[in-house]
Design a protein around this motif. Structure first.
Motif, PDB file in Angstrom:
ATOM      1  N   SER A  89      40.752   2.539   2.052  1.00  0.00           N
ATOM      2  CA  SER A  89      40.447   0.871   2.310  1.00  0.00           C
ATOM      3  C   SER A  89      40.874   0.377   3.600  1.00  0.00           C
ATOM      4  O   SER A  89      42.099   0.502   3.929  1.00  0.00           O
ATOM      5  N   PRO A  90      40.124  -0.506   4.216  1.00  0.00           N
ATOM      6  CA  PRO A  90      38.704  -0.844   3.682  1.00  0.00           C
ATOM      7  C   PRO A  90      37.589   0.188   3.813  1.00  0.00           C
ATOM      8  O   PRO A  90      37.613   0.967   5.091  1.00  0.00           O
ATOM      9  N   TYR A  91      36.722   0.225   3.028  1.00  0.00           N
ATOM     10  CA  TYR A  91      35.578   1.251   2.867  1.00  0.00           C
ATOM     11  C   TYR A  91      34.486   0.821   3.726  1.00  0.00           C
ATOM     12  O   TYR A  91      33.958  -0.180   3.289  1.00  0.00           O
ATOM     13  N   THR A  92      34.224   1.390   4.702  1.00  0.00           N
ATOM     14  CA  THR A  92      32.604   0.891   5.469  1.00  0.00           C
ATOM     15  C   THR A  92      31.503   1.631   5.296  1.00  0.00           C
ATOM     16  O   THR A  92      31.754   2.821   5.486  1.00  0.00           O
ATOM     17  N   VAL A  93      30.445   1.151   4.708  1.00  0.00           N
ATOM     18  CA  VAL A  93      29.176   1.762   4.566  1.00  0.00           C
ATOM     19  C   VAL A  93      28.405   1.327   5.872  1.00  0.00           C
ATOM     20  O   VAL A  93      27.816   0.153   5.577  1.00  0.00           O
ATOM     21  N   GLN A  94      27.988   2.007   6.599  1.00  0.00           N
ATOM     22  CA  GLN A  94      26.938   1.871   7.709  1.00  0.00           C
ATOM     23  C   GLN A  94      25.413   2.333   7.164  1.00  0.00           C
ATOM     24  O   GLN A  94      25.465   3.631   6.980  1.00  0.00           O
ATOM     25  N   ALA A  95      24.583   1.571   7.558  1.00  0.00           N
ATOM     26  CA  ALA A  95      23.067   2.051   7.024  1.00  0.00           C
ATOM     27  C   ALA A  95      22.102   1.608   8.476  1.00  0.00           C
ATOM     28  O   ALA A  95      22.212   0.587   8.827  1.00  0.00           O
ATOM     29  N   ILE A  96      21.517   2.455   8.927  1.00  0.00           N
ATOM     30  CA  ILE A  96      20.525   2.342   9.852  1.00  0.00           C
ATOM     31  C   ILE A  96      19.197   1.873   9.457  1.00  0.00           C
ATOM     32  O   ILE A  96      18.884   2.747   8.853  1.00  0.00           O
ATOM     33  N   ILE A 127      25.773  -3.234   7.612  1.00  0.00           N
ATOM     34  CA  ILE A 127      27.197  -2.681   7.298  1.00  0.00           C
ATOM     35  C   ILE A 127      27.698  -3.409   6.050  1.00  0.00           C
ATOM     36  O   ILE A 127      27.979  -4.705   5.915  1.00  0.00           O
ATOM     37  N   VAL A 128      28.354  -2.611   5.006  1.00  0.00           N
ATOM     38  CA  VAL A 128      28.746  -3.080   3.770  1.00  0.00           C
ATOM     39  C   VAL A 128      30.381  -2.690   3.775  1.00  0.00           C
ATOM     40  O   VAL A 128      30.687  -1.452   3.918  1.00  0.00           O
ATOM     41  N   THR A 129      31.222  -3.746   3.818  1.00  0.00           N
ATOM     42  CA  THR A 129      32.511  -3.349   3.893  1.00  0.00           C
ATOM     43  C   THR A 129      33.346  -3.750   2.489  1.00  0.00           C
ATOM     44  O   THR A 129      33.134  -4.937   2.088  1.00  0.00           O
ATOM     45  N   VAL A 130      33.908  -2.932   2.007  1.00  0.00           N
ATOM     46  CA  VAL A 130      34.479  -3.127   0.423  1.00  0.00           C
ATOM     47  C   VAL A 130      35.948  -2.800   0.655  1.00  0.00           C
ATOM     48  O   VAL A 130      36.531  -1.871   1.179  1.00  0.00           O
ATOM     49  N   ILE A 148      22.872   6.974   7.113  1.00  0.00           N
ATOM     50  CA  ILE A 148      24.106   6.305   6.275  1.00  0.00           C
ATOM     51  C   ILE A 148      25.252   7.066   6.521  1.00  0.00           C
ATOM     52  O   ILE A 148      25.416   8.375   6.739  1.00  0.00           O
ATOM     53  N   ALA A 149      26.485   6.264   6.810  1.00  0.00           N
ATOM     54  CA  ALA A 149      27.726   7.060   7.297  1.00  0.00           C
ATOM     55  C   ALA A 149      28.630   6.136   6.525  1.00  0.00           C
ATOM     56  O   ALA A 149      28.702   4.976   6.370  1.00  0.00           O
ATOM     57  N   VAL A 150      29.491   6.872   5.790  1.00  0.00           N
ATOM     58  CA  VAL A 150      30.529   6.136   4.968  1.00  0.00           C
ATOM     59  C   VAL A 150      31.811   6.487   5.605  1.00  0.00           C
ATOM     60  O   VAL A 150      32.488   7.595   5.698  1.00  0.00           O
TER      61      VAL A 150
END
Length: 312
Positions: free
Chosen positions: A246-253, A170-173, A217-219
């Motif tokens: 914001s905050p933008y969450t990018v989830q990757a499996i 999980i990448v949170t920006v 991936i989901a944004v």
């Protein structure tokens, strides 16, 4: 006065005067004042002389009627000016109230359309799940049907048409400020601008996650699949035409360790770290080892034309 002056002025210095007879055949000269004579003799403009004379006489006292008439005209002018300003203020207030009412109506229409769209999306998901259940029930009876289901599941993951769960990253920006109203994503980031995270930043992060081995991936809870775009629209970022903030969450499996190792060396994380140092953007990367990441199914579009890549 000297003789040259009379020669220039049109007078005869030998005694010619108006009405005198010519002598010795000499032509008669008429006393026509010249511009030079008037400049040399009349040093004050007649208007100045008249003004000086009136000033010596003292200011003339206006008649009582003229004074009352002047006051009356001043009062009428004041009333007209006040009326004009009152009408302008009233029109400005009515225009502001009408604009506010229009904004409220547009906001209500947007909320109504969003609610209708959400209901239709839920209905679509319900029907899609029902179709999937019926298909699995009919194909799961024999080995050939099971092979077909396995192929459909694999294609569904690639096409992002099915919901998936598993471990991943999980990448949170977090944007440090409220975004300005930018018209497009081509505008360069400048010092002092409050719009820090742009669509190209999220695009680079998503591409870096794909390159790092992500399987899905989901944004912002929007699944990334074929024909899904991430673009700037004003002060918002749209993912598949759905606004995210914001905050933008990018989830990757995928494998958390492999994803983390590859993403740490990717251009996407380098860009985020640069924004973090330069603009104070919040960046957080979390690995989830348990299968607690669930990505929703993406929207499925009808395909009208298709061609196999590399087909003759």
């Amino acid at each position: 006065m000297a003789e040259p002056f009379f020669a220039l002025s049109g007078y005869d210095s030998q005694g010619d005067s108006p009405g005198s007879e010519p002598e010795n055949g000499r032509p008669q000269k008429f006393p026509v004042p010249s511009l030079l004579r008037s400049l040399l003799s009349e040093h004050l403009d007649p208007g100045y002389a008249a003004a000086a004379a009136r000033r010596e006489q003292g200011p003339a006292t206006p008649a009582p009627g003229a004074r009352l008439a002047g006051w009356a005209w001043q009062a009428v002018a004041a009333v007209l000016v006040t009326t004009v300003f009152a009408v302008a203020v009233d029109q400005a207030r009515s225009g502001a109230s009408g604009e506010h009412a229009a904004q409220q109506m547009l906001a209500a229409n947007v909320r109504s359309e969003e609610a209708a769209t959400s209901r239709l999306a839920d209905k679509r998901d319900t029907y899609a799940n029902r179709v999937d259940d019926l298909r699995r029930h009919r194909l799961a009876d024999d080995s050939q049907g099971q092979r077909v289901l396995a192929g459909l599941d694999e294609l569904g993951v690639v096409a992002a048409s099915t919901r998936v769960s598993g471990p991943g990253l999980i990448v949170t920006v977090t944007d440090p400020g409220v975004g300005r109203n930018l018209s497009d994503a081509s505008k360069q980031r400048v010092s002092g601008s409050q719009q820090i995270i742009l669509d190209r930043d999220l695009q680079l992060v998503v591409n870096s996650l794909w390159a790092s081995g992500a399987e899905a991936i989901a944004v912002g809870d929007v699944r990334i699949g074929p024909n899904v775009t991430i673009r700037q629209a004003g002060g918002a970022i749209l993912v598949d035409n759905k606004p995210i903030s914001s905050p933008y969450t990018v989830q990757a499996i995928g494998s958390p360790d492999a994803l983390r190792d590859a993403f740490d060396r990717s251009p996407g994380l380098y860009r985020l770290r640069l924004l973090e140092m330069s603009y104070g953007v919040g960046v957080r990367v979390d690995g989830r080892r348990s299968a607690d990441l669930t990505l929703p199914a993406g929207s499925v579009r009808d395909i009208r034309f298709a061609a196999q890549v590399g087909a003759s």
